[in-house]
Design an enzyme around this catalytic site. Structure first.
Site, PDB file in Angstrom:
ATOM      1  N   HIS A  57     -19.005  -5.162   0.972  1.00 41.94           N
ATOM      2  CA  HIS A  57     -18.290  -5.166   2.354  1.00 41.94           C
ATOM      3  C   HIS A  57     -18.747  -6.191   3.025  1.00 41.94           C
ATOM      4  O   HIS A  57     -19.261  -7.122   2.594  1.00 41.94           O
ATOM      5  CB  HIS A  57     -19.251  -3.612   3.144  1.00 41.94           C
ATOM      6  N   ALA A 100      -4.904   2.266   5.043  1.00 41.15           N
ATOM      7  CA  ALA A 100      -5.169   0.794   5.184  1.00 41.15           C
ATOM      8  C   ALA A 100      -6.353   0.528   6.048  1.00 41.15           C
ATOM      9  O   ALA A 100      -7.140  -0.523   6.275  1.00 41.15           O
ATOM     10  CB  ALA A 100      -4.101   0.099   5.681  1.00 41.15           C
ATOM     11  N   GLU A 109     -17.061   5.925   5.131  1.00 40.27           N
ATOM     12  CA  GLU A 109     -15.284   5.756   5.045  1.00 40.27           C
ATOM     13  C   GLU A 109     -14.881   6.031   3.684  1.00 40.27           C
ATOM     14  O   GLU A 109     -15.580   5.531   2.593  1.00 40.27           O
ATOM     15  CB  GLU A 109     -14.991   4.285   5.732  1.00 40.27           C
ATOM     16  N   TYR A 131      -3.469  -0.879   0.205  1.00 38.86           N
ATOM     17  CA  TYR A 131      -4.401   0.158   0.212  1.00 38.86           C
ATOM     18  C   TYR A 131      -3.424   1.454  -0.325  1.00 38.86           C
ATOM     19  O   TYR A 131      -2.407   1.558   0.606  1.00 38.86           O
ATOM     20  CB  TYR A 131      -4.995   0.401   1.662  1.00 38.86           C
ATOM     21  N   GLU A 166      -7.216 -12.465   5.448  1.00 34.08           N
ATOM     22  CA  GLU A 166      -5.989 -11.789   6.048  1.00 34.08           C
ATOM     23  C   GLU A 166      -5.683 -12.352   7.234  1.00 34.08           C
ATOM     24  O   GLU A 166      -5.880 -11.924   8.336  1.00 34.08           O
ATOM     25  CB  GLU A 166      -6.179 -10.399   6.088  1.00 34.08           C
ATOM     26  N   GLU A 185      -8.116  -7.876  -2.674  1.00 31.52           N
ATOM     27  CA  GLU A 185      -8.759  -6.695  -2.130  1.00 31.52           C
ATOM     28  C   GLU A 185      -7.788  -5.648  -2.235  1.00 31.52           C
ATOM     29  O   GLU A 185      -6.298  -5.615  -1.994  1.00 31.52           O
ATOM     30  CB  GLU A 185      -8.598  -6.978  -0.661  1.00 31.52           C
ATOM     31  N   TRP A 231     -12.241  -2.634  -2.507  1.00 31.03           N
ATOM     32  CA  TRP A 231     -12.993  -2.783  -1.170  1.00 31.03           C
ATOM     33  C   TRP A 231     -13.428  -1.394  -1.090  1.00 31.03           C
ATOM     34  O   TRP A 231     -12.701  -0.456  -1.375  1.00 31.03           O
ATOM     35  CB  TRP A 231     -11.965  -2.934  -0.225  1.00 31.03           C
TER      36      TRP A 231
HETATM   37  C1  IDC Z   1     -12.711  -2.564   7.297  1.00 26.07           C
HETATM   38  C2  IDC Z   1     -14.133  -1.764   6.926  1.00 26.07           C
HETATM   39  C3  IDC Z   1     -14.517  -1.309   8.240  1.00 26.07           C
HETATM   40  C4  IDC Z   1     -14.576  -2.322   9.205  1.00 26.07           C
HETATM   41  C5  IDC Z   1     -13.226  -3.007   9.573  1.00 26.07           C
HETATM   42  C6  IDC Z   1     -13.480  -4.026  10.536  1.00 26.07           C
HETATM   43  O1  IDC Z   1     -13.887  -1.121   5.762  1.00 26.07           O
HETATM   44  O2  IDC Z   1     -15.895  -0.648   8.003  1.00 26.07           O
HETATM   45  O3  IDC Z   1     -15.170  -1.472  10.602  1.00 26.07           O
HETATM   46  O4  IDC Z   1     -13.207  -3.671   8.355  1.00 26.07           O
HETATM   47  O5  IDC Z   1     -14.415  -4.996  10.372  1.00 26.07           O
HETATM   48  C7  IDC Z   1      -8.617  -5.096   5.410  1.00 26.07           C
HETATM   49  C8  IDC Z   1      -9.804  -5.943   5.639  1.00 26.07           C
HETATM   50  C9  IDC Z   1     -11.271  -5.282   5.535  1.00 26.07           C
HETATM   51  C10 IDC Z   1     -11.150  -4.076   6.183  1.00 26.07           C
HETATM   52  C11 IDC Z   1     -10.230  -3.180   5.112  1.00 26.07           C
HETATM   53  C12 IDC Z   1     -10.297  -1.701   5.711  1.00 26.07           C
HETATM   54  O6  IDC Z   1      -9.847  -7.376   4.852  1.00 26.07           O
HETATM   55  O7  IDC Z   1     -11.936  -6.389   6.275  1.00 26.07           O
HETATM   56  O8  IDC Z   1     -12.496  -3.357   6.188  1.00 26.07           O
HETATM   57  N1  IDC Z   1      -8.992  -3.709   5.059  1.00 26.07           N
HETATM   58  O9  IDC Z   1      -9.754  -1.508   6.982  1.00 26.07           O
HETATM   59  N2  IDC Z   1      -7.576  -5.388   5.072  1.00 26.07           N
HETATM   60  C13 IDC Z   1      -6.835  -4.171   4.989  1.00 26.07           C
HETATM   61  C14 IDC Z   1      -7.968  -3.225   5.219  1.00 26.07           C
END
Ligand code: IDC
Length: 443
Positions: free
Chosen positions: A63, A274, A309, A242, A181, A268, A302
């Site tokens: 994370h 998502a 979560e 996702y 991203e 990832e 991830w």
């Molecule tokens: C999410 C984390 C979550 C956090 C959020 C914002 O799981 O706990 O609060 O970011 O910082 C991505 C991103 C990744 C995201 C993940 C899920 O690269 O940082 O993590 N996600 O939303 N892209 C698609 C999904």
């Protein structure tokens, strides 16, 4: 006083059960740095510069290492658990550029921005060292997210990657991911021009380094990047999915990109939605991993976190920072981390139980009968036998049921015998743990 005996017996039984669980977990080991050495991109694949063979990376992302749901898992013990139990051969260190304790914008953190940066770089160094000692690959991820366009902090990115590539230039296991991203309308041209600043900076220190470049719309528009790739070698283009949100139409984007010759890498993915939360969709995830395996595209899950979560690989709130067994993993963690050993086809898998009830019987001269209890889910068994106690120069035979007369043995010799079950996945055999060994003198 009398009650003590049953209690002691119970304790012994529990102890044995626990040992069985540990043994069944087995030891899995995907190929790593000692097998592949320096990585190179060739066509749409990663290949080993040492052996020329295709390289399949299966990994886990932290994370955010800016949070206490991320950095406590940066350790040799944690990575070793991932490597030895779950066939992980790459770890991604996700360093957020913004949000709390972010590298460029620390948001609410009490420390100064420069203290934050020093701390984050120390965490990266701990991670790189751990991965290196374990022969694993490691990705340093500049985790652009809320900042949307990597050009926003381009100067800082350049300075950061200059420092990282100087520091790790001598290593063959470090990959650089230069923008997680891009989103919010950031175009492929924006990303290209950013990459044209960062890639030469890295390459001036580390000419062989593999660089992973994010693509527009949260690293999903690999089809767009495929029409105008960068003019450097050893580049991978990031695609993220996702599974409960991104389905067929997104798989089409990946297929389009590879059909145009773009080397894609899934730095990832999640089985969740998502948001990183909500439902899991393992059926879609299976279709994804099948597609990626079939095309030699590596993937990184991830995230290694106990945050509540559904994308988290660990159970919410679990306090263990390494040594996780199945019961410490979340539903997503159990699914993903049981896929890796099977898909890497190396070593044993925790999916099959150990063979029990092995019996060996003397038969006529030069023969013995082996039989054992069947294991649920097994496609067959491998019996291993040798006149050497440590199974040196052992013979191996595949059996399709639970008894067999083995012949051609040396008369009068003592033989040692053990058995394990196997499953067939993608053409490769993956094994459960061995039974205990039995010994017998042959007539
Ligand atoms: C999410 C984390 C979550 C956090 C959020 C914002 O799981 O706990 O609060 O970011 O910082 C991505 C991103 C990744 C995201 C993940 C899920 O690269 O940082 O993590 N996600 O939303 N892209 C698609 C999904």
């Amino acid at each position: 006083m009398k009650q003590n005996k049953p209690i002691r017996r119970l304790a012994v039984i529990w102890g044995m059960l626990l040992l069985c669980v540990i043994l069944v977990q087995g030891n899995v080991h995907a190929k790593g740095v000692s097998d592949y050495g320096t990585l190179q991109v060739s066509g749409t694949h990663l290949v080993s510069s040492k052996t020329g063979e295709p390289v399949m990376l299966r990994g886990v992302s932290t994370h955010g290492i800016n949070w206490d749901v991320g950095y406590p898992y940066i350790s040799k013990e944690a990575f070793q658990t991932l490597r030895d139990r779950y066939a992980v051969n790459v770890v991604r260190l996700a360093m957020y550029t913004t949000e709390y304790y972010g590298y460029c914008d620390k948001a609410g953190a009490a420390e100064s921005q420069s203290v934050v940066q020093t701390t984050l770089k120390q965490r990266i160094d701990t991670g790189v060292k751990a991965a290196t000692e374990l022969g694993m690959y490691v990705i340093i991820d500049w985790h652009v997210l809320n900042d949307q366009n990597p050009q926003k902090y381009q100067d800082q990115a350049k300075a950061f990657f200059k420092e990282m590539s100087e520091k790790y230039a001598g290593q063959n296991n470090v990959l650089y991911e230069i923008c997680n991203e891009p989103n919010g309308g950031t175009s492929w041209d924006d990303i290209r021009s950013y990459a044209q600043q960062i890639i030469p900076t890295i390459r001036s220190n580390d000419p062989d380094a593999v660089v992973i470049v994010g693509t527009p719309t949260w690293s999903q528009d690999v089809d767009v990047a495929a029409d105008k790739p960068l003019e450097y070698n050893n580049i991978l283009y990031a695609f993220h999915f996702y599974a409960a949100t991104h389905k067929d139409s997104y798989r089409e984007k990946v297929k389009t990109a590879i059909s145009k010759g773009l080397p894609v890498f899934v730095s990832e993915f999640g089985v969740s939605e998502a948001s990183g939360n909500g439902n899991l969709d393992t059926q879609e995830a299976k279709q994804w991993l099948d597609l990626l395996d079939a095309n030699g595209i590596g993937y990184v899950a991830w995230s290694l976190s106990n945050k509540a979560e559904t994308a988290s690989l660990l159970k919410a709130g679990t306090s263990k920072t390494s040594g996780w067994t199945k019961k410490d993993l979340s539903a997503a963690g159990q699914w993903i981390l049981s896929q890796y050993p099977v898909r890497s086809g190396e070593g044993t898998t925790s999916m099959l139980s150990k063979v029990t009830g092995l019996k060996v019987q003397r038969k006529s001269a030069g023969k013995m009968k082996v039989q054992f209890s069947s294991v649920s889910g097994a496609d067959g068994y491998q019996v291993v036998y040798s006149t050497n106690k440590n199974f040196r120069k052992a013979k191996k035979k595949i059996l399709h049921n639970k008894k067999k007369i083995l012949s051609g043995l040396r008369s009068g010799k003592v033989y040692y015998v053990k058995v394990r079950a196997f499953q067939k996945q993608n053409g490769a055999r993956t094994y459960g743990a061995y039974s205990g060994a039995k010994k017998i003198r042959v007539k």
